[in-house]
Design an enzyme around this catalytic site. Structure first.
Site, PDB file in Angstrom:
ATOM      1  N   GLU A 166      56.783 -30.466  92.811  1.00 41.26           N
ATOM      2  CA  GLU A 166      55.363 -30.200  92.552  1.00 41.26           C
ATOM      3  C   GLU A 166      54.807 -31.228  91.580  1.00 41.26           C
ATOM      4  O   GLU A 166      53.647 -31.649  91.686  1.00 41.26           O
ATOM      5  CB  GLU A 166      55.201 -28.764  92.017  1.00 41.26           C
ATOM      6  CG  GLU A 166      55.389 -27.755  93.139  1.00 41.26           C
ATOM      7  CD  GLU A 166      55.857 -26.380  92.703  1.00 41.26           C
ATOM      8  OE1 GLU A 166      55.813 -26.070  91.496  1.00 41.26           O
ATOM      9  OE2 GLU A 166      56.285 -25.614  93.588  1.00 41.26           O
ATOM     10  N   GLY A 189      58.854 -22.287  98.082  1.00 41.13           N
ATOM     11  CA  GLY A 189      57.728 -21.348  98.121  1.00 41.13           C
ATOM     12  C   GLY A 189      57.265 -20.994  99.521  1.00 41.13           C
ATOM     13  O   GLY A 189      56.177 -20.447  99.704  1.00 41.13           O
ATOM     14  N   SER A 223      63.190 -21.145  98.156  1.00 37.99           N
ATOM     15  CA  SER A 223      63.181 -19.809  98.753  1.00 37.99           C
ATOM     16  C   SER A 223      64.510 -19.072  98.609  1.00 37.99           C
ATOM     17  O   SER A 223      64.924 -18.323  99.493  1.00 37.99           O
ATOM     18  CB  SER A 223      62.747 -19.875 100.223  1.00 37.99           C
ATOM     19  OG  SER A 223      61.430 -20.377 100.311  1.00 37.99           O
ATOM     20  N   GLY A 248      62.413 -20.060  92.124  1.00 38.18           N
ATOM     21  CA  GLY A 248      61.008 -19.946  91.733  1.00 38.18           C
ATOM     22  C   GLY A 248      60.534 -18.511  91.861  1.00 38.18           C
ATOM     23  O   GLY A 248      60.742 -17.687  90.970  1.00 38.18           O
ATOM     24  N   GLY A 249      59.922 -18.198  92.988  1.00 36.58           N
ATOM     25  CA  GLY A 249      59.311 -16.883  93.218  1.00 36.58           C
ATOM     26  C   GLY A 249      60.212 -15.710  92.854  1.00 36.58           C
ATOM     27  O   GLY A 249      59.755 -14.748  92.223  1.00 36.58           O
ATOM     28  N   GLU A 264      66.348 -29.649  96.293  1.00 35.69           N
ATOM     29  CA  GLU A 264      65.264 -28.763  96.708  1.00 35.69           C
ATOM     30  C   GLU A 264      64.462 -29.409  97.824  1.00 35.69           C
ATOM     31  O   GLU A 264      63.549 -30.210  97.557  1.00 35.69           O
ATOM     32  CB  GLU A 264      64.319 -28.500  95.530  1.00 35.69           C
ATOM     33  CG  GLU A 264      64.955 -27.782  94.368  1.00 35.69           C
ATOM     34  CD  GLU A 264      63.918 -26.996  93.594  1.00 35.69           C
ATOM     35  OE1 GLU A 264      64.089 -25.786  93.472  1.00 35.69           O
ATOM     36  OE2 GLU A 264      62.924 -27.590  93.138  1.00 35.69           O
ATOM     37  N   ASN A 311      62.672 -20.717  87.432  1.00 38.17           N
ATOM     38  CA  ASN A 311      61.532 -21.592  87.161  1.00 38.17           C
ATOM     39  C   ASN A 311      60.271 -20.757  87.364  1.00 38.17           C
ATOM     40  O   ASN A 311      59.881 -20.478  88.491  1.00 38.17           O
ATOM     41  CB  ASN A 311      61.582 -22.778  88.142  1.00 38.17           C
ATOM     42  CG  ASN A 311      60.339 -23.646  88.075  1.00 38.17           C
ATOM     43  OD1 ASN A 311      59.522 -23.518  87.161  1.00 38.17           O
ATOM     44  ND2 ASN A 311      60.174 -24.531  89.054  1.00 38.17           N
ATOM     45  N   TRP A 312      59.672 -20.360  86.252  1.00 40.54           N
ATOM     46  CA  TRP A 312      58.525 -19.464  86.340  1.00 40.54           C
ATOM     47  C   TRP A 312      57.235 -20.193  86.695  1.00 40.54           C
ATOM     48  O   TRP A 312      56.188 -19.554  86.859  1.00 40.54           O
ATOM     49  CB  TRP A 312      58.347 -18.703  85.019  1.00 40.54           C
ATOM     50  CG  TRP A 312      59.457 -17.732  84.742  1.00 40.54           C
ATOM     51  CD1 TRP A 312      60.507 -17.415  85.577  1.00 40.54           C
ATOM     52  CD2 TRP A 312      59.637 -16.931  83.574  1.00 40.54           C
ATOM     53  NE1 TRP A 312      61.301 -16.479  84.992  1.00 40.54           N
ATOM     54  CE2 TRP A 312      60.802 -16.158  83.754  1.00 40.54           C
ATOM     55  CE3 TRP A 312      58.927 -16.796  82.381  1.00 40.54           C
ATOM     56  CZ2 TRP A 312      61.264 -15.261  82.792  1.00 40.54           C
ATOM     57  CZ3 TRP A 312      59.387 -15.909  81.415  1.00 40.54           C
ATOM     58  CH2 TRP A 312      60.542 -15.149  81.628  1.00 40.54           C
ATOM     59  N   LYS A 313      57.280 -21.486  86.740  1.00 40.77           N
ATOM     60  CA  LYS A 313      56.095 -22.293  87.064  1.00 40.77           C
ATOM     61  C   LYS A 313      54.900 -21.846  86.194  1.00 40.77           C
ATOM     62  O   LYS A 313      55.108 -21.427  85.059  1.00 40.77           O
ATOM     63  CB  LYS A 313      55.800 -22.196  88.563  1.00 40.77           C
ATOM     64  CG  LYS A 313      57.044 -22.549  89.399  1.00 40.77           C
ATOM     65  CD  LYS A 313      56.775 -22.767  90.836  1.00 40.77           C
ATOM     66  CE  LYS A 313      58.087 -23.109  91.542  1.00 40.77           C
ATOM     67  NZ  LYS A 313      57.931 -23.416  92.949  1.00 40.77           N
ATOM     68  N   HIS A 344      60.429 -32.156  89.299  1.00 36.80           N
ATOM     69  CA  HIS A 344      60.209 -31.127  90.327  1.00 36.80           C
ATOM     70  C   HIS A 344      59.235 -31.684  91.379  1.00 36.80           C
ATOM     71  O   HIS A 344      58.322 -32.431  91.041  1.00 36.80           O
ATOM     72  CB  HIS A 344      59.639 -29.861  89.676  1.00 36.80           C
ATOM     73  CG  HIS A 344      59.593 -28.708  90.617  1.00 36.80           C
ATOM     74  ND1 HIS A 344      58.608 -28.565  91.559  1.00 36.80           N
ATOM     75  CD2 HIS A 344      60.438 -27.655  90.795  1.00 36.80           C
ATOM     76  CE1 HIS A 344      58.846 -27.473  92.272  1.00 36.80           C
ATOM     77  NE2 HIS A 344      59.957 -26.906  91.826  1.00 36.80           N
TER      78      HIS A 344
END
Ligand code: PGA
Length: 257
Positions: A103, A179, A219, A240-241, A173, A11-13, A101
């Site tokens: 966010e 993150g 994470s 993500g990251g 999640e 997930n590159w956001k 998600h």
């Protein structure tokens, strides 16, 4: 259990222009082998603006990487300025759509009812939803993790058929793990994954429970992925990251090496 193909989603956001996305997809493809894809379904989810560019790289070079989207609108078309519909994504050969998600729930006011409509829109157009669920730190500390997660799964899948769920994914999640560099304890995540599968079973039956892929997200990195994948009810990861750097993401995908 072992029949479920593993699913690892990047997930590159809100990172990467379309030019950067092209590079990332190409670099990732150099680092993955055909045998990796036999074991793991690999999806990258760039921003909307990069989907077309990523699609062209994937199709021109016959890559096995699949394309995901990070969000969708619940209606097929209409006066919804700034939104993107499921038919538009399907036309780009998007295979998976991340829905709900945390966010989006926290910053863009997505409720379970909205998430449910989005899940249905994705399914209606032949794509697979990745329904995200998870508790906040406060909810965890007050002992309501199970209740929150079960509620989100039930509401998110309301009125969705067993066939759709069988081919869908649910990502556990924990909000506090996203993150932050603080991943959940793999044992805890494994228990919640089992609870998610049990919830699916009780609502939609054995085939849906057996087929649905439960992912862990929060994470995830090359150092901890193995411990999550070792859990019986965890079939993959939402990353993500650690998905932004193709070298790092490839190490996550090839976690057994
Ligand atoms: P993270 O994000 O891997 O950077 O924690 C996961 C996610 O938000 O899906």
């Amino acid at each position: 259990m072992d029949e479920r193909r593993e699913l690892i989603v990047g997930n590159w956001k809100m990172h990467a222009t379309h030019l950067e996305a092209i590079q990332k997809v190409q670099k990732l493809s150099y680092r993955l082998r055909p045998e990796d894809f036999a074991r793991v379904e690999v999806v990258v989810a760039p921003a909307f603006t990069a989907l077309r560019a990523a699609q062209l790289v994937i199709e021109t070079d016959h890559l096995l990487i699949r394309l995901g989207a990070q969000n969708v609108h619940w209606e097929d078309e209409g006066a919804f300025t700034g939104e993107v519909s499921a038919p538009m994504l399907a036309k780009l050969n998007v295979s998976h759509v991340i829905v709900g998600h945390s966010e989006r729930r926290a910053m863009f006011g997505e409720t379970d009812a909205v998430v449910n409509r989005k899940v249905k829109a994705v399914a209606r157009h032949g794509m697979h939803p990745i329904l995200c669920v998870g508790e906040t730190l406060e909810q965890r500390e007050s002992g309501s993790t199970e209740e929150v997660v079960v509620g989100m799964v039930r509401e998110g899948l309301k009125g969705v058929t067993a066939e759709v769920v069988e081919a869908a994914a649910i990502a556990y999640e924990p909000v506090w793990a996203i993150g932050t560099g603080k991943n959940a304890d793999p044992d805890d995540a494994g228990s919640v994954a089992e609870l998610i599968r049990d919830t699916v079973r009780s609502r939609l039956g054995e085939a849906a429970a057996d087929g649905v892929r439960v992912l862990y997200g929060g994470s995830v990195n090359p150092g901890n992925i193995r411990a999550f994948m070792a859990k019986r009810h965890i079939d993959g990861a939402l990353v993500g990251g650690a998905s932004l750097d193709p070298d790092v993401f490839a190490a996550v995908v090839r976690y057994w090496i």
